[in-house]
Scaffold this motif. Structure first.
Motif, PDB file in Angstrom:
ATOM      1  N   LYS A 179      42.070  40.473  41.705  1.00  0.00           N
ATOM      2  CA  LYS A 179      42.098  39.746  40.437  1.00  0.00           C
ATOM      3  C   LYS A 179      41.575  40.674  39.349  1.00  0.00           C
ATOM      4  O   LYS A 179      40.813  41.601  39.647  1.00  0.00           O
ATOM      5  N   ASP A 180      41.988  40.439  38.084  1.00  0.00           N
ATOM      6  CA  ASP A 180      41.457  41.310  37.032  1.00  0.00           C
ATOM      7  C   ASP A 180      40.062  40.817  36.629  1.00  0.00           C
ATOM      8  O   ASP A 180      39.625  39.730  37.036  1.00  0.00           O
ATOM      9  N   PHE A 181      39.363  41.617  35.826  1.00  0.00           N
ATOM     10  CA  PHE A 181      37.963  41.304  35.543  1.00  0.00           C
ATOM     11  C   PHE A 181      37.812  40.068  34.645  1.00  0.00           C
ATOM     12  O   PHE A 181      36.836  39.327  34.756  1.00  0.00           O
ATOM     13  N   PRO A 230      36.480  40.950  42.452  1.00  0.00           N
ATOM     14  CA  PRO A 230      37.751  41.634  42.761  1.00  0.00           C
ATOM     15  C   PRO A 230      37.566  42.717  43.825  1.00  0.00           C
ATOM     16  O   PRO A 230      36.537  43.384  43.864  1.00  0.00           O
ATOM     17  N   LEU A 290      35.674  50.255  32.253  1.00  0.00           N
ATOM     18  CA  LEU A 290      36.962  50.453  31.582  1.00  0.00           C
ATOM     19  C   LEU A 290      36.820  51.487  30.483  1.00  0.00           C
ATOM     20  O   LEU A 290      37.746  52.224  30.177  1.00  0.00           O
ATOM     21  N   THR A 327      39.713  37.366  34.784  1.00  0.00           N
ATOM     22  CA  THR A 327      39.826  36.230  35.706  1.00  0.00           C
ATOM     23  C   THR A 327      38.512  36.040  36.452  1.00  0.00           C
ATOM     24  O   THR A 327      38.026  34.913  36.636  1.00  0.00           O
ATOM     25  N   ARG A 339      46.832  46.565  45.216  1.00  0.00           N
ATOM     26  CA  ARG A 339      46.374  46.084  43.911  1.00  0.00           C
ATOM     27  C   ARG A 339      44.959  45.537  43.991  1.00  0.00           C
ATOM     28  O   ARG A 339      44.437  45.269  45.079  1.00  0.00           O
ATOM     29  N   GLN A 340      44.377  45.363  42.812  1.00  0.00           N
ATOM     30  CA  GLN A 340      43.093  44.670  42.704  1.00  0.00           C
ATOM     31  C   GLN A 340      43.389  43.180  42.834  1.00  0.00           C
ATOM     32  O   GLN A 340      44.330  42.674  42.209  1.00  0.00           O
TER      33      GLN A 340
END
Ligand code: UT7
Length: 345
Positions: A207-209, A226, A100, A211, A204-205
């Motif tokens: 799940k986010d990181f 993910p 990120l 989660t 989309r991904q």
């Protein structure tokens, strides 16, 4: 009395820009359909018929996002006859920089020997390269950069679940770059672009990181990482049937009619989407249509410059030819512009 702010004199604001040079990097590992078909109970025949893909390339561990981007950038600079030091900004369009922070673009600069150049990443899925081109065009015309390197690069093989039938055979790796700068003739038309976040979940991904980190806490090594997922059929319908007006808008704004086009270079999402676009725009038989997906797969933000290079390399189009670019994908987002094709190295 408040101080006044000086603005750039008009002399430092060129009125016309162009793609001055194009370079690409195609990863070394060629992956045929048979290799990806097994885990998704598919076949070479199904994949070729439904997507147009025959093979794709996956980057090896040594072919990092930054390495591939720097190689493409060097080739673009070489084609443009521009020294790296003349670049004032690097824009990297990507969805597969897995850190990120920091952004990857400054590291591309460092690889080119640039340590004081503005550089940033742009996240707009498969539209990213055409979004970046729009920014670069504006930056050069506003006088905030002499030359901008616009890079589209992906390592989607890191993001794909190889058991997911709607993504495993489509996505692939690669990088492409152009140098944008002032020009005596107009080489970049106005951009027609937009987005629709009501369909954010279409690509989309999973799940986010955060989660994922929580999942690791509760499930340990059973936690699933993910991946990128796509509602393929609805994205297909949207792309094949809604983007004609975006193409026509970009053509109108550039004052170019479909009959004048030498080439159509759409995002390489699916060969059948490209066919629908070419048909609905009623392109003349002399117009070359990019079909790099056959041996490159869908490389998201890298696909438009890669497809452009393939047309030029094959002699199906030539530098100076007039081409319509149209990119679309996650967001959902889309961007199109008419350009004069650049030289390649
Ligand atoms: O880059 C960003 C933008 N992305 C795109 O624009 C991609 C757009 N979408 C697509 O390219 C297509 O939707 C795919 C190529 C991903 C899928 O093709 P489709 O024609 O939309 O397939 P589908 O999901 O509608 O499935 C059709 C049939 C089904 O079988 P039945 O129900 O007709 O018997 C599926 O079970 O094909 C089957 N199927 C598969 N068979 C073999 C679905 N995926 C596969 C597969 N291999 N991978």
């Amino acid at each position: 009395m408040p101080a006044t702010i000086s603005t750039r004199p008009p002399a430092q604001k060129p009125t016309q820009t162009a793609l001055l040079g194009l370079g690409v990097y195609r990863p070394s590992r060629v992956v045929m359909n048979d290799e990806v078909a097994g885990p998704i109970d598919s076949s070479d025949e199904w994949i070729q018929t439904r997507s147009g893909i025959r093979s794709r390339r996956y980057a090896t561990e040594d072919e990092t996002l930054v390495d591939m981007s720097a190689a493409a950038s060097r080739a673009a600079l070489n084609a443009a006859g521009i020294a790296a030091e003349q670049v004032d900004c690097i824009i990297l369009a990507t969805s597969t920089n897995f850190s990120l922070t920091p952004a990857a673009a400054p590291q591309i600069g460092a690889a080119l020997g640039l340590t004081d150049t503005a550089a940033f990443d742009l996240s707009s899925g498969c539209s990213g390269f055409c979004f970046g081109l729009s920014l670069a065009d504006d930056m050069v015309r506003a006088g905030s950069a002499r030359h901008v390197l616009v890079v589209g690069a992906e390592r989607l093989s890191d993001a794909v679940d190889f058991t997911d039938r709607s993504t495993a055979f489509i996505f692939a790796d690669g990088a492409g770059a152009v140098v944008v700068g002032a020009s005596e003739s107009a080489g970049i038309g106005p951009t027609s672009w937009g987005s629709d976040g009501t369909s954010a979940d279409a690509i989309r991904q999973t799940k986010d990181f955060l989660t994922y980190i929580n999942d690791v806490g509760t499930q340990g090594s059973d936690a699933v990482r993910p991946y990128v997922e796509m509602r393929g059929t609805s994205v297909f319908r949207w792309a094949a049937h809604s983007l004609e007006k975006v193409c026509r808008d970009a053509l109108d704004r550039a004052g170019v009619s479909p009959e004048d086009l030498d080439a159509l270079i759409p995002h390489q999402a699916n060969g059948r989407i490209t066919e629908v676009m070419a048909r609905t725009l009623k392109l003349p038989p002399t117009c070359a249509v990019a079909n790099d997906i056959v041996d490159a797969g869908n490389t998201s933000a890298a696909s438009v410059p890669l497809a452009m290079e393939a047309l030029l390399r094959a002699g199906e189009a030539n530098p100076g030819d007039i081409a319509l670019l149209i990119a679309f994908g996650a967001g959902l987002s889309y961007a199109a512009q008419v350009v004069a094709l650049p030289p390649i190295s």
